[in-house]
Design an enzyme around this catalytic site. Structure first.
Site, PDB file in Angstrom:
ATOM      1  N   ASP A 308      14.503 -10.027  11.260  1.00 33.99           N
ATOM      2  CA  ASP A 308      14.941  -9.724  12.627  1.00 33.99           C
ATOM      3  C   ASP A 308      14.007  -8.727  13.310  1.00 33.99           C
ATOM      4  OD1 ASP A 308      16.598  -9.767  14.874  1.00 33.99           O
ATOM      5  OD2 ASP A 308      17.998  -8.277  14.072  1.00 33.99           O
ATOM      6  N   GLU A 311       9.687  -9.240  17.191  1.00 33.58           N
ATOM      7  CA  GLU A 311       8.858  -9.627  18.368  1.00 33.58           C
ATOM      8  C   GLU A 311       7.641  -8.730  18.501  1.00 33.58           C
ATOM      9  OE1 GLU A 311      12.188  -9.184  18.383  1.00 33.58           O
ATOM     10  OE2 GLU A 311      12.566 -11.335  18.243  1.00 33.58           O
ATOM     11  N   ASP A 421      20.223 -14.087  20.055  1.00 32.28           N
ATOM     12  CA  ASP A 421      21.485 -13.519  20.557  1.00 32.28           C
ATOM     13  C   ASP A 421      22.053 -14.285  21.744  1.00 32.28           C
ATOM     14  OD1 ASP A 421      21.053 -11.668  18.610  1.00 32.28           O
ATOM     15  OD2 ASP A 421      20.469 -10.051  19.970  1.00 32.28           O
TER      16      ASP A 421
END
Ligand code: MIG
Length: 664
Positions: A308, A311, A421
Site C-alpha cells: 500500500d 504511489e 479506496d
C-alpha cells in the site's frame, strides 16, 4: 504487427519483455506537433470511434469524452472528474474507422485528452519527449491485446486460495478481533479463505514488525488460523519509519537504500508512522534488500501480502509543513476575507500528496541521479517487483499472494492490483465493473475492488448487489475504512442471502480459476467488452454495463438501488441463469436482442453463451475443501467444457497437460 518508435533517450521502464528493433521513419496514425514546448500526438477520431484502455481510470469502458492523466496518486475520491488514480497504464485501442493499439512507454506524467477539448480529437501529451511508442495493428481488438500482452510478458499467477472470499477492515486491532471475525463466519458456515491485516498489526506502523501486545505468539496465531483454512494477509507500506534501533531503518541508512533529497541526504517525508524514508526501489540493491525483508513474515507462516501507499503517498514533507505553518501564523493575524480564507484552507488541504514534493527527491538509477518526478509512475511497480523477485528465491515452489495499490505496466508480472479506496456508492459498483476489461488489457488479471466499498456507509442491499458482481472477480475481498459502517456479512439482516452468494462463488471457483489461468497462459483477457467478441454488432459496441467473462459467460449485474431487474442486451441467443443459491435456480433461453430481465435482490442473474456450458461444483468452507468430483455442467444441451486444473499452490502450471473434459 508491433512497431516500436523511439523519441529522444527514454529512461528504461522495464514494461516490456521483448526488445523490438526501433523502426525508423514516421509514426503511423498520429500527427506530431508542438505547442508551448509540449509535444502533442494527435489522432482525428471518427464519429463512431471507440477508445478502449488506460487501465485504472474512472468513467466508462469507452474512454472518450474526458481527459485522463497518468500520474499515480493516492486519491480516495474516485469521481467522474478524477483524472488520475493509483496506476498508470498508457495502453489504448482505437476502434472504428481504423483499428490500432498504442502504448506510450514513459515513466513520467502523460496527459490523454480523449475527445475532451474537442470531441473528435485524441491528443496525447507526454511531459517531455523521451519515450518509446509502440503501435500495434491486428485483425481485431482481441488480437491487438494478445500481441501487446505477449510484448509485456506473462501476468502474475495468484494461488488458488486467493480466489476464495476474503474479509478485511481497517480497524481490526489485535488477534482477538481477527479471531472474532473468523468465529462469526464459522458460526454461520459462511466460506472464508482469508482475513486481511491492515496497518494496526505493526509495531508503531513499522514495516516487517509485529505488535507483540496485540499479536502475542504470532506464529502460533497464523497456524491456528491456517488450521481453520484461513490465510492471514498483512499489509506492507512504502515508507520506512525513522527510528533509532529499528533494523530496516538502520540498514537502509547505512547502505544508501533510501531516496535522497537535493542535498544528497536521505529524503524525509511523513506517512503513518510520522517521519519516514522512502526506499529507492528503482535501485536493484534496494529491491533485493527490501524484498528479502518479506522473509520475516513468510517465516511466520504468512503467504500473502498487499502493498500500500506506494504511489508513494506522502502526508507532508517537513519543508512544506514548515512553510505552511509559517504562512498560517501570518494569516492568523489577519481578518480572513474571501481570498485569504481560501488561501488558508487550500494551504492545509494541499499539504498531503502534493505533486510538488515529487520534485524534491531523487533516485539512483545505475549511478545516475534521477528526480522522482521523472520516474514517478514506476515507484509502486518497483516495490511490487522487489517482493516478486524475492518470492522467487524465498519461495521457489509455493505461490505467494501479492497485490499492490500503485502500478505501471510491467508490475502485472509480479502481482495483481486492487482498485483502491472506492466508496460504498452504487455508481462505484458500476465503475468496478467497467474497470475490469481495461485492467485486463494492461495485464492485470488478478484484480477486483473493495466489495461493499471502502469509504462511506454501505447498505445491506448495496452489499448484496455488490457481491453479485464480485462472485465473478478474481479478487473478492470485502474491505472498509475505519469509521464507516461495519460491513462484515454477519452485520446485516440479509446475511443469509449474502451467504448464498458466497456459496455460489465457491461453486464457481473451479470455472473462474480455469478461465483465469487460460487467460494468463495465453495472454488473453478474462473480462471483455461485448464489442470485442461482436465487433460488427452496433448495439454491442455501445454496451457499458455488461461484460463477457471467459469464453462462456456474460455478466450483467444490477447496479441501481431498489431495482427489480434491468435491461440487458444479448448479442446472441443465451441461457439466462437466475440463482438464489447453488441448488435453487432456474434457467431459460433468451433470443438475441434487448430484454428486461428480472432480478430480485436475492437473485444472481448471469448468462451462458450460445452452445456453451460451465462447470459448477458444490460449495465448501474454503477453497482447499472444494471437491472436483462434485462438478456438474450447467448450460446448453450437448455442450462440453475444458477445465484447466492444477494444484493451485505450486508453480507447476502447464496448460496442455491439465485440461479435463467435462461432459454432461
Ligand atoms: O489512506 O492502511 O487503500 O485499503 O485500509 C489510508 C489503511 C491508507 C489505504 C488503502 C486502504 C487501507 C488504508 N490505506
Amino acid at each position: 504487427m508491433i512497431e516500436r518508435f523511439r523519441f529522444g533517450t527514454p529512461i528504461e521502464t522495464c514494461a516490456v519483455v521483448e526488445q523490438l528493433p526501433v523502426t525508423e521513419g514516421m509514426l503511423p496514425f498520429f500527427e506530431i506537433s508542438s505547442k508551448n514546448g509540449i509535444t502533442e500526438f494527435v489522432y482525428k477520431l471518427a464519429d463512431k470511434d471507440i477508445v478502449y484502455g488506460l487501465g485504472e481510470q474512472v468513467r466508462g469502458i469507452n474512454k472518450r469524452g474526458w481527459c485522463y492523466v497518468s500520474s499515480n496518486s493516492d486519491n480516495p475520491h474516485h469521481q467522474e472528474d478524477t483524472r488520475s488514480l493509483y496506476g498508470s497504464h498508457n495502453f489504448m485501442i482505437v476502434s472504428g474507422r481504423e483499428l490500432f493499439g498504442v502504448f506510450f512507454d514513459y515513466a513520467g506524467k502523460v496527459t490523454f485528452d480523449v475527445g475532451y477539448t474537442n470531441r473528435d480529437i485524441l491528443c496525447i501529451m507526454p511531459e517531455d519527449l523521451n519515450l518509446d511508442v509502440y503501435v500495434i495493428t491486428g485483425e481485431s481488438e482481441k488480437d491487438i491485446v494478445k500481441q501487446f500482452r505477449k510484448l509485456i510478458g506473462r501476468s502474475y499467477i495468484a494461488p488458488k486460495w486467493a480466489f476464495g472470499y476474503g474479509q478485511s477492515r481497517w480497524g481490526y486491532k489485535d488477534a482477538k478481533d481477527i479471531r472474532q471475525v473468523a468465529e462469526e463466519y464459522r458460526k454461520r458456515n459462511i466460506p472464508l479463505d482469508s482475513i486481511y491485516m491492515d496497518i494496526d498489526y505493526m509495531e508503531r506502523y513499522k514495516d516487517f514488525t509485529i505488535d507483540e501486545e496485540a499479536f502475542p505468539e504470532f506464529e502460533d496465531f497464523c497456524a491456528e488460523m491456517k488450521a481453520q483454512g484461513i490465510h492471514l494477509v498483512p499489509i506492507i507500506d512504502a515508507g520506512v519509519k525513522i527510528e533509532e534501533g529499528y533494523d530496516v531503518y538502520e540498514e537502509g541508512v547505512k547502505n544508501d537504500y533510501f531516496c535522497k533529497d537535493a542535498k544528497g541526504k536521505d529524503f524525509v517525508g511523513a506517512v503513518w508512522p510520522g517521519r519516514v524514508h522512502f526506499p529507492d526501489f528503482l535501485k536493484s540493491e534496494t529491491r533485493n534488500w527490501f524484498g528479502q525483508k518479506y522473509k520475516f513474515l513468510l517465516d511466520k507462516g504468512i503467504d500473502g501480502f498487499w502493498n500500500d501507499m506506494n504511489e508513494p503517498a506522502i502526508f507532508y514533507t517537513e519543508e512544506r509543513l514548515a512553510s505552511v505553518m509559517e504562512r498560517i501564523s501570518e494569516l492568523s493575524k489577519e481578518n480572513l476575507d474571501v481570498n485569504s480564507y481560501f488561501e488558508f484552507t487550500g494551504l492545509v488541504a494541499g499539504i498531503g500528496n502534493n505533486v510538488g514534493d515529487y520534485e524534491t527527491f531523487f533516485h539512483d538509477m545505475e549511478g545516475k541521479k534521477v528526480p522522482h518526478s521523472k520516474v514517478h509512475n514506476l515507484y509502486g511497480y518497483n516495490m511490487t517487483k522487489a517482493a516478486g523477485e524475492a518470492f522467487e528465491m524465498l519461495s521457489p515452489d509455493k505461490r505467494i499472494l501479492m497485490f499492490s495499490r500503485s502500478s505501471y505496466i510491467g508490475a502485472h508480472r509480479y502481482g495483481g492490483i486492487w482498485q483502491g479506496d472506492n466508496k460504498s456508492w452504487w455508481s462505484h459498483l458500476l465503475m468496478n465493473l467497467q474497470m475490469m476489461p481495461s485492467l485486463n488489457m494492461a495485464g492485470f488479471l488478478y484484480t477486483g475492488a473493495d466489495v461493499g466499498g471502502f469509504g462511506s456507509d454501505v447498505t445491506e442491499d448495496l452489499m448484496l448487489r455488490w457481491l453479485q458482481l464480485a462472485v465473478f472477480t478474481p479478487l473478492m475481498r470485502n474491505h472498509s475504512c475505519r469509521g464507516t459502517r461495519e460491513q462484515e456479512l454477519y452485520r446485516f439482516d440479509n446475511c443469509d442471502d449474502c451467504k448464498k452468494m458466497i456459496e455460489i462463488r465457491y461453486g464457481l471457483v473451479p470455472y473462474l480459476y480455469s478461465e483465469y489461468m487460460k487467460a494468463v497462459l495465453s495472454d488473453e483477457m478474462m473480462f471483455r467488452p461485448l464489442s470485442f467478441d461482436f465487433p460488427t454488432d452496433a448495439d454491442a459496441r455501445g454496451v457499458e454495463d455488461q461484460l463477457l467473462l471467459g469464453n462462456e459467460l456474460m455478466i450483467a449485474p444490477v447496479y441501481t438501488p431498489n431495482a427489480t431487474g434491468r435491461y440487458v442486451y444479448l448479442p446472441e441467443e443465451m441461457m439466462c441463469v437466475r440463482m438464489r443459491s447453488l441448488d435453487d435456480y432456474e434457467t431459460n433461453t433468451l433470443a438475441a436482442g434487448h430484454h428486461f430481465v428480472k432480478a430480485e435482490l436475492n437473485e444472481l442473474v448471469f448468462f451462458i453463451r450460445n452452445g456453451k456450458a460451465i462447470p459448477v461444483g458444490k460449495t465448501a468452507m474454503n477453497t482447499k475443501k472444494l471437491d472436483a468430483a462434485t462438478l456438474m455442467l450447467l448450460g446448453f444441451e450437448g455442450a462440453e467444457y475444458d477445465l484447466y486444473e492444477d494444484d493451485g499452490y505450486t508453480k507447476k502450471y502447464d496448460r496442455s497437460a491439465r485440461v479435463r473434459e467435462i461432459r454432461r
